[in-house]
Design a protein around this motif. Structure first.
Motif, mmCIF file in Angstrom:
data_model
loop_
_atom_site.group_PDB
_atom_site.id
_atom_site.type_symbol
_atom_site.label_atom_id
_atom_site.label_comp_id
_atom_site.label_asym_id
_atom_site.label_seq_id
_atom_site.Cartn_x
_atom_site.Cartn_y
_atom_site.Cartn_z
ATOM 1 N N ARG A 127 0.854 -1.177 0.000
ATOM 2 C CA ARG A 127 0.000 0.000 0.000
ATOM 3 C C ARG A 127 0.896 1.234 0.000
ATOM 4 O O ARG A 127 1.988 1.224 0.561
ATOM 5 C CB ARG A 127 -0.895 0.018 1.246
ATOM 6 N N PRO A 128 0.461 2.316 -0.623
ATOM 7 C CA PRO A 128 1.310 3.504 -0.680
ATOM 8 C C PRO A 128 1.379 4.243 0.650
ATOM 9 O O PRO A 128 0.410 4.267 1.415
ATOM 10 C CB PRO A 128 0.635 4.368 -1.740
ATOM 11 N N GLN A 129 2.541 4.821 0.911
ATOM 12 C CA GLN A 129 2.669 5.744 2.027
ATOM 13 C C GLN A 129 1.985 7.052 1.637
ATOM 14 O O GLN A 129 1.736 7.307 0.452
ATOM 15 C CB GLN A 129 4.144 5.978 2.346
ATOM 16 N N GLU A 132 3.594 8.971 -1.168
ATOM 17 C CA GLU A 132 3.498 8.265 -2.448
ATOM 18 C C GLU A 132 2.092 8.384 -3.031
ATOM 19 O O GLU A 132 1.927 8.609 -4.230
ATOM 20 C CB GLU A 132 3.880 6.799 -2.254
ATOM 21 N N ALA A 133 1.102 8.219 -2.185
ATOM 22 C CA ALA A 133 -0.289 8.324 -2.650
ATOM 23 C C ALA A 133 -0.580 9.724 -3.175
ATOM 24 O O ALA A 133 -1.238 9.898 -4.215
ATOM 25 C CB ALA A 133 -1.244 7.979 -1.507
ATOM 26 N N ILE A 144 1.057 -0.296 -4.846
ATOM 27 C CA ILE A 144 2.195 0.248 -5.593
ATOM 28 C C ILE A 144 3.342 -0.781 -5.566
ATOM 29 O O ILE A 144 3.387 -1.680 -4.734
ATOM 30 C CB ILE A 144 2.690 1.585 -4.994
ATOM 31 N N ARG A 146 7.293 -0.779 -4.938
ATOM 32 C CA ARG A 146 8.351 0.040 -4.357
ATOM 33 C C ARG A 146 9.683 -0.654 -4.638
ATOM 34 O O ARG A 146 9.920 -1.782 -4.195
ATOM 35 C CB ARG A 146 8.118 0.232 -2.869
ATOM 36 N N THR A 164 8.704 4.413 -7.056
ATOM 37 C CA THR A 164 7.376 3.932 -6.684
ATOM 38 C C THR A 164 6.487 4.011 -7.910
ATOM 39 O O THR A 164 6.366 5.076 -8.531
ATOM 40 C CB THR A 164 6.790 4.785 -5.545
ATOM 41 N N PRO A 166 2.585 2.870 -9.685
ATOM 42 C CA PRO A 166 1.217 2.397 -9.415
ATOM 43 C C PRO A 166 1.012 1.006 -10.006
ATOM 44 O O PRO A 166 1.128 0.815 -11.221
ATOM 45 C CB PRO A 166 0.337 3.448 -10.093
#
Length: 262
Positions: A127-129, A132-133, A144, A146, A164, A166
């Motif tokens: 899951r994105p931080q 990142e989101a 995502i 990484r 990073t 998607p």
């Protein structure tokens, strides 16, 4: 005072004047600098250990250390942790990345006649931080890839890159897909080549981890970049952070004056 080298090596036959107002460490630095300028000490040449060089010059290790530090500050020497001190590449050997052109690390290195490499240090689907989101315009529930890679030129570390991507947009991805490969080339093959980007640069110093990975002393100058790239359709495709060796990499910017004729 004249020098009779215990190393039996001509480059270290430097004449030093104890009566000069110029500090001895500066005289030593000037002597080594002149030998680099004339080609007697060529790019990549390893210098003797501080103790050996001090003995050859008839000076203290503190004096030698000061001279080497001065030359390193001027970009003439590079220190590799655990390996020693070497004559730095001439400026033309350093890959220069134009700031206004969106190109890959691999393309930049190949343009210098060198072979690019990429060692995968970390790869995960997660899951994105929040950062990142926000950068990739994702929700906290999206996924995502990484990826952290050590980038090399002819086997020598030049940069640590963290990308990073998607996951839904990129599709299935494995660590082997990005090992010794251009990420831009991979994205292009999937119709997702970055078309434009925004990049931020700042100067930082190498911490213990970065120094170990890049082969530089702790505290060495690095160029840190942060970039978001978009496809021609306006989709955010990559959020990237990178640390480049300051002694091996530089960025070139072309500037134009304002048109005041109107």
């Amino acid at each position: 005072m004249s020098l009779h080298s215990n190393l039996h090596a001509e480059p270290w036959l430097i004449s030093l004047d104890s009566g000069s107002a110029t500090p001895v460490y500066v005289q030593v630095a000037q002597g080594i600098k002149e030998r680099i300028r004339t080609g007697l000490l060529q790019s990549g040449t390893a210098l003797p250990a501080e103790r050996e060089l001090a003995q050859a010059l008839g000076v203290s290790r503190v004096t030698v250390r000061g001279a080497l530090a001065l030359l390193a500050e001027q970009g003439l020497l590079t220190r590799r942790h655990g390996s020693g001190t070497f004559v730095a590449p001439v400026q033309s050997d350093i890959p220069a990345r134009p700031l206004g052109i969106l190109s890959s690390f691999s393309d930049d290195v190949r343009s210098r006649g060198q072979h690019p490499g990429a060692k995968v240090l970390h790869f995960e689907k997660a899951r994105p931080q929040p950062s990142e989101a926000l950068s990739l315009e994702l929700t906290p529930h999206d996924q995502i890839y990484r990826i952290q890679r050590l980038r090399t030129a002819n086997g020598e570390p030049l940069a640590l890159e963290e990308s990073t991507l998607p996951a839904d947009l990129v599709g299935a991805l494995r660590p082997s897909d990005v090992r010794d490969a251009s990420l831009y080339a991979l994205l292009s093959a999937r119709g997702l080549r970055p078309h434009h980007a925004v990049r931020h640069l700042r100067a930082v110093n190498a911490d213990l981890t970065l120094a170990g990975l890049l082969g530089v002393p702790v505290g060495a100058a690095l160029i840190m970049t942060e970039r978001v790239s978009w496809t021609p359709q306006g989709q955010a495709i990559e959020y990237a952070r990178a640390h480049y060796r300051g002694d091996k990499y530089d960025f070139v910017m072309e500037l134009h004056g304002e048109d005041t004729s109107a």
